[in-house]
Design an enzyme around this catalytic site. Structure first.
Site, PDB file in Angstrom:
ATOM      1  N   HIS A 179       6.170  10.747   0.055  1.00 38.90           N
ATOM      2  CA  HIS A 179       5.435  11.166  -1.148  1.00 38.90           C
ATOM      3  C   HIS A 179       4.886  12.572  -0.947  1.00 38.90           C
ATOM      4  O   HIS A 179       4.240  12.861   0.063  1.00 38.90           O
ATOM      5  CB  HIS A 179       4.304  10.183  -1.461  1.00 38.90           C
ATOM      6  N   ALA A 180       5.106  13.421  -1.950  1.00 38.99           N
ATOM      7  CA  ALA A 180       4.859  14.855  -1.803  1.00 38.99           C
ATOM      8  C   ALA A 180       3.397  15.195  -1.510  1.00 38.99           C
ATOM      9  O   ALA A 180       3.096  15.971  -0.615  1.00 38.99           O
ATOM     10  CB  ALA A 180       5.330  15.571  -3.066  1.00 38.99           C
ATOM     11  N   ARG A 181       2.479  14.604  -2.269  1.00 38.43           N
ATOM     12  CA  ARG A 181       1.078  15.043  -2.194  1.00 38.43           C
ATOM     13  C   ARG A 181       0.333  14.510  -0.971  1.00 38.43           C
ATOM     14  O   ARG A 181      -0.811  14.910  -0.726  1.00 38.43           O
ATOM     15  CB  ARG A 181       0.354  14.566  -3.445  1.00 38.43           C
ATOM     16  N   GLU A 182       0.939  13.621  -0.221  1.00 36.36           N
ATOM     17  CA  GLU A 182       0.254  12.999   0.901  1.00 36.36           C
ATOM     18  C   GLU A 182       0.397  13.882   2.138  1.00 36.36           C
ATOM     19  O   GLU A 182       1.051  13.535   3.113  1.00 36.36           O
ATOM     20  CB  GLU A 182       0.822  11.579   1.103  1.00 36.36           C
ATOM     21  N   ARG A 237       3.973  13.578  -6.747  1.00 36.40           N
ATOM     22  CA  ARG A 237       4.286  12.453  -5.860  1.00 36.40           C
ATOM     23  C   ARG A 237       5.798  12.274  -5.637  1.00 36.40           C
ATOM     24  O   ARG A 237       6.246  12.000  -4.542  1.00 36.40           O
ATOM     25  CB  ARG A 237       3.711  11.187  -6.506  1.00 36.40           C
ATOM     26  N   ASN A 254       9.820   5.900  -2.876  1.00 37.69           N
ATOM     27  CA  ASN A 254       9.455   4.614  -2.287  1.00 37.69           C
ATOM     28  C   ASN A 254       9.589   3.451  -3.272  1.00 37.69           C
ATOM     29  O   ASN A 254       9.045   2.371  -3.059  1.00 37.69           O
ATOM     30  CB  ASN A 254       8.029   4.652  -1.714  1.00 37.69           C
ATOM     31  N   ARG A 255      10.336   3.686  -4.343  1.00 36.21           N
ATOM     32  CA  ARG A 255      10.768   2.612  -5.242  1.00 36.21           C
ATOM     33  C   ARG A 255      12.289   2.633  -5.372  1.00 36.21           C
ATOM     34  O   ARG A 255      12.862   1.925  -6.176  1.00 36.21           O
ATOM     35  CB  ARG A 255      10.161   2.789  -6.650  1.00 36.21           C
ATOM     36  N   HIS A 306       2.142   7.298   5.069  1.00 34.93           N
ATOM     37  CA  HIS A 306       1.667   7.629   3.722  1.00 34.93           C
ATOM     38  C   HIS A 306       0.161   7.874   3.788  1.00 34.93           C
ATOM     39  O   HIS A 306      -0.462   7.758   4.824  1.00 34.93           O
ATOM     40  CB  HIS A 306       1.959   6.474   2.759  1.00 34.93           C
ATOM     41  N   SER A 307      -0.424   8.194   2.628  1.00 31.27           N
ATOM     42  CA  SER A 307      -1.868   8.196   2.486  1.00 31.27           C
ATOM     43  C   SER A 307      -2.158   7.905   1.002  1.00 31.27           C
ATOM     44  O   SER A 307      -1.263   8.046   0.190  1.00 31.27           O
ATOM     45  CB  SER A 307      -2.469   9.547   2.885  1.00 31.27           C
ATOM     46  N   TYR A 308      -3.333   7.517   0.615  1.00 32.56           N
ATOM     47  CA  TYR A 308      -4.450   7.234   1.475  1.00 32.56           C
ATOM     48  C   TYR A 308      -4.839   5.785   1.268  1.00 32.56           C
ATOM     49  O   TYR A 308      -4.347   5.148   0.332  1.00 32.56           O
ATOM     50  CB  TYR A 308      -5.641   8.151   1.097  1.00 32.56           C
ATOM     51  N   TYR A 358      -0.564  -3.773  -3.035  1.00 31.19           N
ATOM     52  CA  TYR A 358      -0.089  -4.312  -4.320  1.00 31.19           C
ATOM     53  C   TYR A 358       1.389  -4.651  -4.183  1.00 31.19           C
ATOM     54  O   TYR A 358       2.080  -4.105  -3.329  1.00 31.19           O
ATOM     55  CB  TYR A 358      -0.284  -3.317  -5.483  1.00 31.19           C
ATOM     56  N   GLU A 380      -1.012   3.759   5.735  1.00 35.59           N
ATOM     57  CA  GLU A 380      -1.731   4.543   4.738  1.00 35.59           C
ATOM     58  C   GLU A 380      -2.879   5.196   5.486  1.00 35.59           C
ATOM     59  O   GLU A 380      -3.835   4.523   5.867  1.00 35.59           O
ATOM     60  CB  GLU A 380      -2.287   3.650   3.624  1.00 35.59           C
TER      61      GLU A 380
HETATM   62  O1  0X9 Z   1       3.044   2.568  -3.310  1.00 34.06           O
HETATM   63  C1  0X9 Z   1       3.534   3.024  -2.278  1.00 34.06           C
HETATM   64  O2  0X9 Z   1       4.685   3.441  -2.218  1.00 34.06           O
HETATM   65  C2  0X9 Z   1       2.686   3.067  -0.995  1.00 34.06           C
HETATM   66  N1  0X9 Z   1       1.345   3.503  -1.321  1.00 34.06           N
HETATM   67  S1  0X9 Z   1       1.107   5.064  -1.757  1.00 34.06           S
HETATM   68  O3  0X9 Z   1      -0.274   5.203  -2.185  1.00 34.06           O
HETATM   69  N2  0X9 Z   1       1.282   6.004  -0.488  1.00 34.06           N
HETATM   70  O4  0X9 Z   1       2.062   5.435  -2.740  1.00 34.06           O
HETATM   71  C3  0X9 Z   1       2.642   1.695  -0.374  1.00 34.06           C
HETATM   72  C4  0X9 Z   1       3.958   1.207   0.126  1.00 34.06           C
HETATM   73  C5  0X9 Z   1       3.932  -0.188   0.662  1.00 34.06           C
HETATM   74  N3  0X9 Z   1       5.269  -0.703   0.869  1.00 34.06           N
HETATM   75  C6  0X9 Z   1       6.101  -1.017  -0.150  1.00 34.06           C
HETATM   76  N4  0X9 Z   1       5.736  -1.002  -1.388  1.00 34.06           N
HETATM   77  N5  0X9 Z   1       7.312  -1.450   0.174  1.00 34.06           N
HETATM   78 ZN    ZN Z   2       2.808   7.301  -0.328  1.00 30.94          ZN
END
Ligand code: 0X9
Ligand code: ZN
Ligand code: ZN
Length: 419
Positions: A179-182, A237, A254-255, A306-308, A358, A380
């Site tokens: 993720h870019a902003r992290e 992001r 990350n999706r 990642h953060s945060y 989540y 994170e």
């Molecule tokens: O949402 C995300 O991709 C991650 N949090 S963030 O705030 N850095 O964007 C959490 C990723 C946890 N793992 C998966 N969702 N597979």
């Molecule tokens: Zn992230």
């Protein structure tokens, strides 16, 4: 070409900061909804004002027992504050002025060192020349490869860190900057490499790790997004790939992995922060990472930074079901977090992603796990929202120092539990 690279990064780089009034006066509010009216208000606001969730949690996760952070654009602040007061929705002002905070993350004092300053955030061209330099200066410990190109044709690099022994060693894969902003994430990957080369020969535990393991490290995965977060929008992001039929840019990397892709906690709308992309691995950056992991048969652990929120997460995030090795992963995460906390008392929570942060599908940790890498973790890093993505440079050192302890714990565990 190499010389050019080195020169580029080590001349002073003039920062092209974000446009002048971007984020000026924007606030981040911490809301604690207590009833259905409060929840409805938050949903309406998210629709009409396009208030951003400060964290990419989705609307259906807003419940009465869960607080939520919102970024409110400057021209809406007074209106929204008075409406919050009218319906009795309690809130704190988490960030009073986004623009000031963005400017304050940079350390004012100039502490430029002769080689490289690991306590500063660095632009991509600096990181790119650092990658070449650190590899060339440490040939017995480090080699570097290009694993692919980004949408905007930047190189994506990997560093292999470990003593060359001539045999295949168990390998730990770690990536940063999905993720870019992290920004603290790439800073940690750089810190890790620095620690490896500096303490090899001095520090016994690190030497043992480097003698017996290899680390594959991608310092910045989402290079286009990272550049964009430096030049145009600090809070970007996603990737920077163009989407058909809309002006909205980018996919959430990350999706975009092949792990129950886009089934939960992801969006099919290219304008959303959690857009899952047009298909699995539609993003070249994601494909580059997945290809390396598919190719290297010796990878025993996957770690992504990642953060945060200060969490150590493990699969699954795409389902509430627990993995077969849940007990072991939970044990490792608990110990890693304890090691981390021992330095500066920074508190981390830990657990399966779906239950701890989540539910969301298409993440790299879940994909790596289902691919067969049974030790798979998402960190994170700091903080818990005071500065959020805008963590000041003064926190780079303590954050990286404490995180090293967690990573070294996991690496040592992996070394002692071959599979
Ligand atoms: O949402 C995300 O991709 C991650 N949090 S963030 O705030 N850095 O964007 C959490 C990723 C946890 N793992 C998966 N969702 N597979
Ligand atoms: Zn992230
Ligand atoms: Zn310290």
């Amino acid at each position: 070409m190499m010389e050019g690279l080195l020169l580029l990064g080590f001349v002073a780089v003039v920062l092209s900061r974000v446009p002048d009034d971007q984020y000026a006066g924007d606030k981040v509010l911490h809301l604690k909804p207590e009833n259905e009216q409060h929840l409805q208000f938050i949903r309406d606001m998210a629709q009409t004002v396009k208030i951003d969730f400060w964290q990419p949690s989705s609307l259906d996760l807003v419940t009465t027992n869960r607080s939520v952070d919102f970024r409110v654009p400057a021209d809406w602040v007074s209106d929204i504050q008075s409406r919050l007061e009218k319906i009795g929705l309690k809130y704190n002002v988490l960030i009073d002025d986004m623009k000031t905070l963005i400017e304050n993350q940079f350390d004012q004092k100039d502490t430029s060192s002769t080689f490289y300053n690991y306590e500063k955030y660095h632009q991509w061209i600096e990181i790119e020349s650092w990658i070449a330099k650190v590899a060339i200066e440490n040939p017995r410990l480090i080699s570097w490869f290009r694993i692919g190109r980004s949408y905007e044709h930047r190189n994506i690099y990997i560093l292999r860190v470990g003593k060359r022994t001539g045999v295949v060693k168990p390998t730990i894969f770690m990536d940063c900057g999905i993720h870019a902003r992290e920004w603290i994430s790439p800073a940690f990957c750089q810190w890790f490499v620095k620690e490896a080369v500096q303490s090899y020969g001095k520090n016994c535990s690190m030497a043992t790790l480097l003698d017996n393991l290899d680390f594959l490290i991608v310092p910045v995965v989402n290079v286009d997004g990272y550049v964009y977060s430096w030049t145009k929008d600090r809070l970007w992001r996603k990737t920077r790939s163009r989407n058909l039929g809309t002006n909205c840019v980018g996919t959430d990397p990350n999706r975009n992995f092949d792990a129950k892709w886009c089934s939960i906690g992801a969006s099919r709308n290219p304008c959303d922060e959690t857009y899952c992309g047009s298909h699995v691995e539609s993003e070249q950056e994601v494909k580059a990472v997945a290809n390396v992991i598919r190719k290297y048969k010796a990878i025993k652990a996957y770690i992504t930074m990642h953060s945060y929120s200060q969490m150590c997460l493990f699969p699954y995030s795409y389902t509430y079901s627990l993995t077969p090795n849940y007990k072991e992963l939970n044990f490792i995460a608990r110990k890693a977090v304890m090691a981390l906390q021992s330095l500066h008392r920074t508190r981390y929570s830990y657990g399966p992603g779906a239950l701890t942060i989540y539910p969301s599908a298409g993440g790299s940790d879940d994909w790596a796990y289902d691919f067969g890498i049974k030790y798979s973790f998402t960190f994170e890093l700091r903080d818990t929202g005071r500065y959020g993505f805008l963590l000041p440079e003064s926190q780079i050192k303590p954050t990286c120092e404490e995180t090293m302890l967690a990573i070294k714990y996991i690496a040592t565990y992996v070394l002692r539990h071959p599979y």
